[in-house]
Design a protein around this motif. Structure first.
Motif, PDB file in Angstrom:
ATOM      1  N   GLY A  95      -2.254  30.698  19.967  1.00 29.46           N
ATOM      2  CA  GLY A  95      -2.186  29.593  19.488  1.00 29.46           C
ATOM      3  C   GLY A  95      -2.697  29.869  17.822  1.00 29.46           C
ATOM      4  O   GLY A  95      -1.971  29.103  17.086  1.00 29.46           O
ATOM      5  N   SER A  96      -3.430  30.970  17.703  1.00 25.67           N
ATOM      6  CA  SER A  96      -3.611  31.435  16.343  1.00 25.67           C
ATOM      7  C   SER A  96      -2.669  31.530  15.574  1.00 25.67           C
ATOM      8  O   SER A  96      -2.367  31.216  14.139  1.00 25.67           O
ATOM      9  CB  SER A  96      -4.513  32.517  16.390  1.00 25.67           C
ATOM     10  OG  SER A  96      -5.669  32.348  17.165  1.00 25.67           O
ATOM     11  N   GLU A  97      -1.542  32.405  15.957  1.00 26.00           N
ATOM     12  CA  GLU A  97      -0.375  32.727  15.163  1.00 26.00           C
ATOM     13  C   GLU A  97       0.553  31.403  14.904  1.00 26.00           C
ATOM     14  O   GLU A  97       0.830  31.430  13.718  1.00 26.00           O
ATOM     15  CB  GLU A  97       0.536  33.765  15.848  1.00 26.00           C
ATOM     16  CG  GLU A  97       1.515  34.272  14.740  1.00 26.00           C
ATOM     17  CD  GLU A  97       2.844  34.645  15.342  1.00 26.00           C
ATOM     18  OE1 GLU A  97       3.934  34.631  14.574  1.00 26.00           O
ATOM     19  OE2 GLU A  97       3.284  34.478  16.655  1.00 26.00           O
ATOM     20  N   SER A 195      -0.694  19.247  15.674  1.00 26.40           N
ATOM     21  CA  SER A 195      -1.546  18.899  16.663  1.00 26.40           C
ATOM     22  C   SER A 195      -2.095  19.850  17.413  1.00 26.40           C
ATOM     23  O   SER A 195      -1.119  20.860  18.340  1.00 26.40           O
ATOM     24  CB  SER A 195      -0.700  17.846  17.654  1.00 26.40           C
ATOM     25  OG  SER A 195      -1.835  17.397  18.663  1.00 26.40           O
ATOM     26  N   ASP A 196      -3.058  20.492  17.593  1.00 22.51           N
ATOM     27  CA  ASP A 196      -3.647  21.748  18.216  1.00 22.51           C
ATOM     28  C   ASP A 196      -4.035  21.306  19.381  1.00 22.51           C
ATOM     29  O   ASP A 196      -5.267  20.730  19.627  1.00 22.51           O
ATOM     30  CB  ASP A 196      -4.710  22.278  17.317  1.00 22.51           C
ATOM     31  CG  ASP A 196      -5.483  23.672  18.022  1.00 22.51           C
ATOM     32  OD1 ASP A 196      -5.199  23.749  19.378  1.00 22.51           O
ATOM     33  OD2 ASP A 196      -6.164  24.217  17.344  1.00 22.51           O
ATOM     34  N   GLU A 197      -3.125  21.507  20.521  1.00 19.21           N
ATOM     35  CA  GLU A 197      -3.482  21.143  21.997  1.00 19.21           C
ATOM     36  C   GLU A 197      -3.982  22.156  22.957  1.00 19.21           C
ATOM     37  O   GLU A 197      -3.592  22.128  24.093  1.00 19.21           O
ATOM     38  CB  GLU A 197      -2.232  20.412  22.311  1.00 19.21           C
ATOM     39  CG  GLU A 197      -1.784  18.996  21.343  1.00 19.21           C
ATOM     40  CD  GLU A 197      -0.827  18.413  21.715  1.00 19.21           C
ATOM     41  OE1 GLU A 197      -0.332  18.478  22.967  1.00 19.21           O
ATOM     42  OE2 GLU A 197      -0.469  17.294  20.846  1.00 19.21           O
ATOM     43  N   CYS A 226      -1.305  29.586  26.401  1.00 21.00           N
ATOM     44  CA  CYS A 226      -1.966  29.760  27.851  1.00 21.00           C
ATOM     45  C   CYS A 226      -3.276  30.051  27.701  1.00 21.00           C
ATOM     46  O   CYS A 226      -4.216  30.235  28.818  1.00 21.00           O
ATOM     47  CB  CYS A 226      -1.136  31.066  28.344  1.00 21.00           C
ATOM     48  SG  CYS A 226       0.744  30.638  28.839  1.00 21.00           S
ATOM     49  N   SER A 227      -3.868  30.300  26.545  1.00 18.95           N
ATOM     50  CA  SER A 227      -5.189  31.135  26.477  1.00 18.95           C
ATOM     51  C   SER A 227      -6.194  30.390  27.161  1.00 18.95           C
ATOM     52  O   SER A 227      -7.097  31.126  27.993  1.00 18.95           O
ATOM     53  CB  SER A 227      -5.449  31.076  25.088  1.00 18.95           C
ATOM     54  OG  SER A 227      -4.495  31.706  24.161  1.00 18.95           O
ATOM     55  N   LYS A 228      -6.414  29.110  26.984  1.00 20.28           N
ATOM     56  CA  LYS A 228      -7.451  28.346  27.457  1.00 20.28           C
ATOM     57  C   LYS A 228      -7.178  27.831  29.174  1.00 20.28           C
ATOM     58  O   LYS A 228      -7.782  28.123  29.898  1.00 20.28           O
ATOM     59  CB  LYS A 228      -8.101  27.236  26.702  1.00 20.28           C
ATOM     60  CG  LYS A 228      -8.238  27.602  25.315  1.00 20.28           C
ATOM     61  CD  LYS A 228      -9.437  28.624  24.850  1.00 20.28           C
ATOM     62  CE  LYS A 228      -9.370  29.168  23.333  1.00 20.28           C
ATOM     63  NZ  LYS A 228     -10.375  29.426  23.045  1.00 20.28           N
TER      64      LYS A 228
END
Ligand SMILES: Cc1ncc(COP(=O)(O)O)c(C=O)c1O
Length: 383
Positions: A95-97, A195-197, A226-228
């Motif tokens: 998500g960071s990138e 929107s950071d989901e 997929c991280s969280k």
């Protein structure tokens, strides 16, 4: 000539790391931003099989493998009834990138980016790295972001508004009505809503709603990962969803800074998204049990804490000196100011830690809180 770019000089190293480094090896760590569960076995296996069969030796398409992008698009239909064209997605390195690409592609120097304060540490930093000006907006008492406050903060210079639900560091979940408002604001003011989901599946009360569903223009870009959801923070696999035009601009950046997301991670992500979802339900069930224990424990210690409806964080209001006292007694928490100036007077506790450790930490917190309140804290008067 300056040695370093000003926009990078104005970015500081995340305060979260400093806390970890200050804590000893014996400390109970409630500072972590990652689930304490293994990546689902079928996702791990898919990566191993792809590696063994030589499918990961080459760059993939810049946007990601067609199969992964199909899986990402299908997920939006399955989960939210949102139709997404697989062509309008990019697989990213976490998500960071994805956040970085969204800001790089849409923010001109000195344009403003509105985001929640307290909010995820990257919003301020990535805005500055893109050359933009951070415009933090304070939260309601329940720690949700008020669309009216966002609308008030919009100026001629606003390029983007970042919305994050469920939220880091608060665990707050925005209502459907709020998400409709964020979409309306993006439409009416012609600003981008990012929107950071990334915590979209870790919701205990209510449901996750994406502004993507409500916008009438193409002014919403979704960031997820997929991280969280699949406990895959180490795999570095996220994605972007947006209109064809916006995806094309973000691809221009992605192509040169990243080429493509890691190929093994893409195979694992495809399996995670298309395979059985029971591991997610089990993890979320466990987080919900821990949430209840943590909220009860903090309240028993006399701390005020809005009940977090999602993610795996709680953000109580804490008296002065509390974080130092708790850390000194062997529990790592993150001081609220690490997440913005409005975070002062709060602390973030992650409950991505086993129940036994959590209970032990809550007992220490109870004693530390009493000590701070009664003016007999161990850290008082220390430099
Ligand atoms: C709100 C939020 N957005 C984005 C990210 C970045 O996620 P990733 O690990 O996929 O880069 C995090 C990670 O902690 C987060 O908390």
């Amino acid at each position: 000539m300056t040695k370093f770019a000003t926009r990078v000089e104005n970015v500081s190293i995340s305060g979260i790391r400093e806390v970890f480094e200050a804590a000893g090896d014996e400390a109970i760590n409630l500072g972590l931003g990652q689930p304490d569960f293994p990546t689902p076995a079928h996702a791990r296996r898919a990566a191993v099989e792809a590696i063994e069969s030589g499918q990961t030796d080459a760059y993939t398409s810049n946007k990601g493998t067609p199969q992964l992008r199909e899986a990402i698009a299908a997920k939006y239909d399955r989960d939210y009834g949102i139709e997404v064209d697989p062509g309008n997605t990019i697989a990213t390195s976490g998500g960071s990138e994805a956040l970085h690409l969204a800001l790089e592609a849409h923010v001109d120097p000195n344009q403003e980016v509105i985001f929640p304060d307290p909010g995820f540490v990257s919003y301020d930093a990535l805005t500055r790295i893109a050359g933009g000006t951070p415009k933090p907006v304070s939260l309601r008492d329940d720690l949700t972001l008020d669309p009216a406050a966002v609308e008030d903060a919009i100026t001629e210079e606003t390029a983007a508004v970042i919305v994050n639900s469920p939220a880091n560091p608060t665990g707050a979940v925005q209502s459907e009505a709020d998400m409709r408002e964020f979409a309306r604001i993006a439409d009416e003011h012609d600003v981008l809503c990012i929107s950071d989901e990334v915590y979209e599946h870790i919701v205990f009360d209510g449901e996750h709603h994406s502004p993507l569903k409500f916008a009438e223009t193409d002014n919403v870009v979704v960031v997820s990962a997929c991280s969280k959801t699949y406990s895959m923070t180490g795999w570095r696999l996220g994605w972007l969803v947006g209109s064809g035009d916006r995806i094309e601009r973000m691809l221009r950046v992605h192509q040169y800074v990243q080429a493509c997301a890691s190929a093994p991670a893409q195979f694992a992500a495809e399996a995670a998204l298309t395979g059985p979802q029971e591991p997610v339900a089990e993890m979320v069930g466990s987080f919900e049990e821990r949430r209840d224990v943590v909220v009860d424990g903090l309240e028993d210690a006399g701390l005020e804490v809005p009940t977090p409806s999602g993610a795996f964080y709680a953000m109580p209001k804490v008296p002065e000196g509390w974080c130092d006292e708790v850390l000194d007694r062997g529990v790592v928490v993150v001081p609220g100011e690490a997440f913005g100036s409005n975070g002062e007077g709060y602390a973030r506790l992650s409950y991505a830690t086993g129940m036994e450790e959590l209970k032990e930490a809550l007992e220490i917190i109870d004693n530390a809180t009493a000590a701070v309140r009664e003016g007999r804290s161990r850290t008082q008067g220390s430099p």
